[in-house]
Motif scaffolding. Structure first.
Motif, mmCIF file in Angstrom:
data_model
loop_
_atom_site.group_PDB
_atom_site.id
_atom_site.type_symbol
_atom_site.label_atom_id
_atom_site.label_comp_id
_atom_site.label_asym_id
_atom_site.label_seq_id
_atom_site.Cartn_x
_atom_site.Cartn_y
_atom_site.Cartn_z
ATOM 1 N N GLN A 77 0.094 -36.820 44.140
ATOM 2 C CA GLN A 77 0.184 -38.267 44.371
ATOM 3 C C GLN A 77 1.626 -38.705 44.578
ATOM 4 N N GLN A 107 -1.588 -30.542 40.655
ATOM 5 C CA GLN A 107 -2.412 -31.460 39.873
ATOM 6 C C GLN A 107 -1.770 -31.872 38.548
ATOM 7 N N ARG A 108 -0.580 -31.378 38.281
ATOM 8 C CA ARG A 108 0.077 -31.740 37.020
ATOM 9 C C ARG A 108 0.666 -33.140 37.094
ATOM 10 N N LYS A 109 0.607 -33.841 35.960
ATOM 11 C CA LYS A 109 1.276 -35.136 35.875
ATOM 12 C C LYS A 109 2.787 -34.916 35.757
ATOM 13 N N ASN A 154 0.155 -37.644 39.458
ATOM 14 C CA ASN A 154 0.357 -36.199 39.466
ATOM 15 C C ASN A 154 1.283 -35.826 40.622
ATOM 16 N N GLN A 197 4.357 -33.666 32.594
ATOM 17 C CA GLN A 197 4.041 -32.295 32.183
ATOM 18 C C GLN A 197 4.966 -31.271 32.842
#
Length: 218
Positions: A94, A126-128, A91, A131
């Motif tokens: 990360q 928090q989005r990958k 995400n 996305q």
């Protein structure tokens, strides 16, 4: 900041660069095939000049006379390409933390929360990667580059492939980087209006040589 005087030759193409950069933001314009990306790849260490030297601050990155060639991963230079290169399985947080972890805490130039705020990434955290829109992904790519704590940021056509509205969304973030961060930036493009917006001093790359642009914004 950055001093270069080198020759890079590949086939019939010759890039002969003499540059002394003291300003916060330097723009370089040129037609496709003029050597803009080749110039940045030589500075960052992806390519190796046949002769000359490249110096960043007090460190010689390469000097053919002294047989010095610092590898790319030790140069403390971040290069952002046309398309965001993110880890798709991670995400946004990360991806950003990955770059930060590579830098010792004592050497970190920028703080995680400050970069997230600067680039307006809070709602994306928090989005990958898969996305994200093209513009969002490029902002994350910029954030990851900044969190690697570079001493120089290179932007290689960073808005290519984005539509006009997305370009207008991202350009203000580059202006914030210029105004709020103590970080020299070289911005390469074939769209001089981007550099006009950023009020960048501009050089023209033509036939492998840098020259002062008649449309210099500085």
């Amino acid at each position: 900041m950055l001093k270069c005087d080198f020759l890079y030759q590949q086939g019939d193409f010759s890039l002969n660069v003499e540059l002394e950069m003291q300003q916060q933001l330097l723009g370089i314009v040129g037609a496709s095939g003029s050597g803009k990306s080749t110039l940045l790849k030589n500075i960052v260490g992806l390519l190796k000049p046949q002769q000359g030297y490249i110096q960043l601050n007090e460190q010689l990155l390469m000097d053919t006379r002294q047989n010095i060639h610092i590898p790319m991963y030790q140069r403390k230079i971040a290069l952002i390409f046309q398309h965001a290169l993110l880890f798709p399985h991670m995400n946004v947080q990360q991806n950003l933390r990955y770059a930060e972890k590579l830098v010792d805490k004592s050497e970190r130039k920028f703080q995680f929360d400050d970069i997230v705020e600067l680039l307006d990434l809070t709602t994306l955290i928090q989005r990958k990667a898969h996305q994200l829109s093209g513009g969002e992904a490029q902002r994350v790519s910029i954030g990851r580059a900044l969190l690697s704590s570079p001493h120089l940021l290179l932007l290689d056509e960073p808005l290519t492939g984005l539509d006009r509205s997305l370009k207008q969304q991202i350009l203000p973030f580059f202006k914030r980087i210029k105004e709020e961060l103590d970080l020299p930036v070289i911005y390469v493009t074939h769209h001089p209006e981007e550099l006009e917006y950023l009020e960048a001093e501009t050089l023209q790359l033509s036939q492998g040589q840098l020259q002062r642009n008649s449309m210099d914004c500085g």
